[in-house]
Design a protein around this motif. Structure first.
Motif, short mmCIF file in Angstrom:
data_model
loop_
_atom_site.label_atom_id
_atom_site.label_comp_id
_atom_site.label_asym_id
_atom_site.label_seq_id
_atom_site.Cartn_x
_atom_site.Cartn_y
_atom_site.Cartn_z
N GLN A 1 0.91 -1.15 0.16
CA GLN A 1 -0.04 -0.04 -0.04
C GLN A 1 0.85 1.27 -0.04
OE1 GLN A 1 -2.58 0.18 3.39
NE2 GLN A 1 -3.02 2.35 3.09
N ASN A 2 0.64 2.30 -0.71
CA ASN A 2 1.30 3.53 -0.81
C ASN A 2 0.21 4.54 -1.31
OD1 ASN A 2 1.08 3.25 -3.55
ND2 ASN A 2 3.26 2.92 -3.78
N GLN A 3 0.88 5.64 -1.62
CA GLN A 3 -0.20 6.83 -1.86
C GLN A 3 -0.99 6.68 -3.10
OE1 GLN A 3 1.61 10.38 -3.18
NE2 GLN A 3 3.37 9.36 -4.05
N TYR A 4 -0.51 5.62 -3.97
CA TYR A 4 -1.51 5.24 -5.18
C TYR A 4 -2.24 4.26 -5.22
CZ TYR A 4 2.28 7.84 -8.26
OH TYR A 4 2.68 8.68 -8.73
N TYR B 1 1.31 9.91 -12.09
CA TYR B 1 0.72 10.61 -10.68
C TYR B 1 -0.60 9.84 -10.46
CZ TYR B 1 -2.60 12.51 -14.48
OH TYR B 1 -3.64 12.59 -15.38
N VAL B 2 -0.92 10.22 -9.08
CA VAL B 2 -2.21 9.53 -8.64
C VAL B 2 -3.25 9.92 -9.56
CG1 VAL B 2 -3.58 9.40 -6.51
CG2 VAL B 2 -1.24 9.28 -6.18
N GLY B 3 -4.04 8.83 -9.84
CA GLY B 3 -5.07 8.90 -10.81
C GLY B 3 -5.04 8.92 -12.31
N ILE B 4 -3.73 8.69 -12.64
CA ILE B 4 -3.43 8.81 -14.04
C ILE B 4 -4.04 7.81 -14.91
CG2 ILE B 4 -1.31 7.26 -13.91
CD1 ILE B 4 -0.04 9.26 -15.95
N VAL C 1 8.20 3.28 -10.12
CA VAL C 1 7.46 4.00 -11.07
C VAL C 1 5.83 4.28 -10.38
CG1 VAL C 1 6.32 3.66 -13.20
CG2 VAL C 1 8.96 2.87 -12.78
N ASN C 2 5.28 3.08 -10.02
CA ASN C 2 4.00 3.61 -9.62
C ASN C 2 2.69 3.51 -10.54
OD1 ASN C 2 4.20 3.33 -6.49
ND2 ASN C 2 5.24 5.13 -6.87
N ILE C 3 3.15 3.06 -11.80
CA ILE C 3 2.02 3.03 -12.81
C ILE C 3 1.25 1.82 -12.82
CG2 ILE C 3 3.36 1.74 -14.59
CD1 ILE C 3 1.13 4.76 -15.12
N ASP C 4 1.75 0.66 -12.22
CA ASP C 4 1.10 -0.58 -11.92
C ASP C 4 0.03 -0.42 -10.73
OD1 ASP C 4 1.94 -2.21 -14.22
OD2 ASP C 4 4.02 -2.35 -12.91
N GLU C 5 0.64 0.21 -9.54
CA GLU C 5 -0.09 0.66 -8.44
C GLU C 5 -1.51 1.35 -8.85
OE1 GLU C 5 3.79 -0.63 -6.81
OE2 GLU C 5 3.05 0.37 -8.61
N ASP C 6 -1.09 2.25 -9.64
CA ASP C 6 -2.04 3.28 -9.94
C ASP C 6 -3.41 2.41 -10.90
OD1 ASP C 6 -3.05 6.34 -9.81
OD2 ASP C 6 -3.34 5.52 -11.81
N ALA C 7 -2.95 1.73 -11.83
CA ALA C 7 -3.85 0.83 -12.34
C ALA C 7 -4.68 -0.09 -11.62
CB ALA C 7 -3.13 0.01 -13.63
N ILE C 8 -3.96 -0.68 -10.45
CA ILE C 8 -4.52 -1.70 -9.67
C ILE C 8 -5.63 -0.84 -8.95
CG2 ILE C 8 -4.43 -3.09 -7.60
CD1 ILE C 8 -1.59 -3.79 -8.55
N GLN C 9 -5.41 0.29 -8.54
CA GLN C 9 -6.37 1.01 -7.73
C GLN C 9 -7.39 1.47 -8.58
OE1 GLN C 9 -6.17 1.66 -4.48
NE2 GLN C 9 -8.45 2.21 -4.74
N SER C 10 -7.34 1.92 -9.89
CA SER C 10 -8.30 2.08 -10.88
C SER C 10 -9.39 0.95 -10.82
CB SER C 10 -8.09 2.52 -12.17
OG SER C 10 -7.44 1.44 -12.65
N LEU C 11 -9.00 -0.05 -10.96
CA LEU C 11 -9.80 -1.42 -10.96
C LEU C 11 -10.72 -1.63 -9.63
CD1 LEU C 11 -7.25 -4.08 -12.88
CD2 LEU C 11 -9.35 -2.90 -13.63
N ILE C 12 -9.74 -1.50 -8.58
CA ILE C 12 -10.63 -1.63 -7.35
C ILE C 12 -11.67 -0.58 -7.22
CG2 ILE C 12 -10.27 -1.35 -4.73
CD1 ILE C 12 -7.45 -2.31 -5.38
N SER C 13 -11.28 0.78 -7.36
CA SER C 13 -12.15 1.68 -7.39
C SER C 13 -13.39 1.59 -8.13
CB SER C 13 -11.54 3.23 -7.69
OG SER C 13 -10.73 3.43 -6.71
N LYS C 14 -13.29 0.88 -9.62
CA LYS C 14 -14.18 0.87 -10.46
C LYS C 14 -15.19 -0.36 -10.20
CE LYS C 14 -15.64 1.45 -14.87
NZ LYS C 14 -16.19 2.73 -15.25
#
Length: 210
Positions: free
Chosen positions: A8-11, A148-151, A178-191
């Motif tokens: 877990q991190n900011q993304y 960036y967060v939400g990209i 890099v955190n692009i994968d973390e952000d993509a994971i979060q987008s799926l969770i949020s969806k």
């Protein structure tokens, strides 16, 4: 194949179970998945069609072995396979620059019953910075913003079909910083995905540490 945890991190609002096939540390590293370079087929390369086909077969061989292993470990039936999109808008690539996703799709179709093909569930519509290029390429405009967060939500269309699904998100290379994968994971969770796990072919090694 090795299991690891994406923290877990900011993304990312929760830690995620992850898997990777092999270390990724550059062309000179033993067992480095160099075929991934060919499948990106960036404009400064001139790979032959035969070489690219060989690289697709190398990737397919790995996927057909390891996706069922991950399926058994996760105990999710069925498991929906999604792919992290490339950095630029999808319609800006030639078909032979999207061969990683195409090969994953082929593996899912081959494996059939226990998997759902979600390889088109995340599609990039707005350019972002290509993070794997270490230096400028003549004639290549590496435009777009760095992660960036939400990209993912800002630059991609996410299918409503992810809602309620148990998803395995796949990328070619995972790099913790890099955190692009973390952000993509979060987008799926949020969806509204029911669960999200992650798999990469290569996991970047830096400073002699994983």
């Amino acid at each position: 194949m090795t299991e690891f945890t994406i923290d877990q991190n900011q993304y990312l609002t929760q830690s995620i179970r992850g898997f990777y096939h092999t270390d990724f540390g550059g062309v000179n590293l033993p067992n480095n998945p160099n075929y991934l370079y060919k499948l990106k087929n960036d404009p400064h390369h001139n790979w032959s069609e035969e070489r690219i086909r060989q690289c697709q077969q190398q990737l397919l061989k790995v996927l057909l072995i390891e996706l069922p292993e991950i399926y058994n470990l996760l105990n999710k039936n069925p498991l929906t396979i999604c792919v992290v999109p490339r950095a630029k808008a999808e319609n800006s690539y030639n078909p032979n620059q999207l061969l990683f996703k195409d090969t994953v799709k082929g593996a899912v179709i081959t494996l059939d019953n226990n998997f759902i093909d979600g390889t088109n569930y995340i599609q990039r519509h707005t350019n972002t910075k290509t993070t794997h290029l270490r230096q400028p390429i003549n004639g290549y405009n590496n435009d777009g913003l760095n992660p960036y967060v939400g990209i993912t939500n800002a630059t991609c269309n996410l299918s409503n079909s992810v809602v309620g699904k148990d998803i395995l998100l796949i990328d070619d290379i995972y790099t913790r910083t890099v955190n692009i994968d973390e952000d993509a994971i979060q987008s799926l969770i949020s969806k509204g995905a029911n669960s999200v796990s992650f798999y990469a072919i290569g996991k970047t090694v830096y400073n002699n540490q994983k």
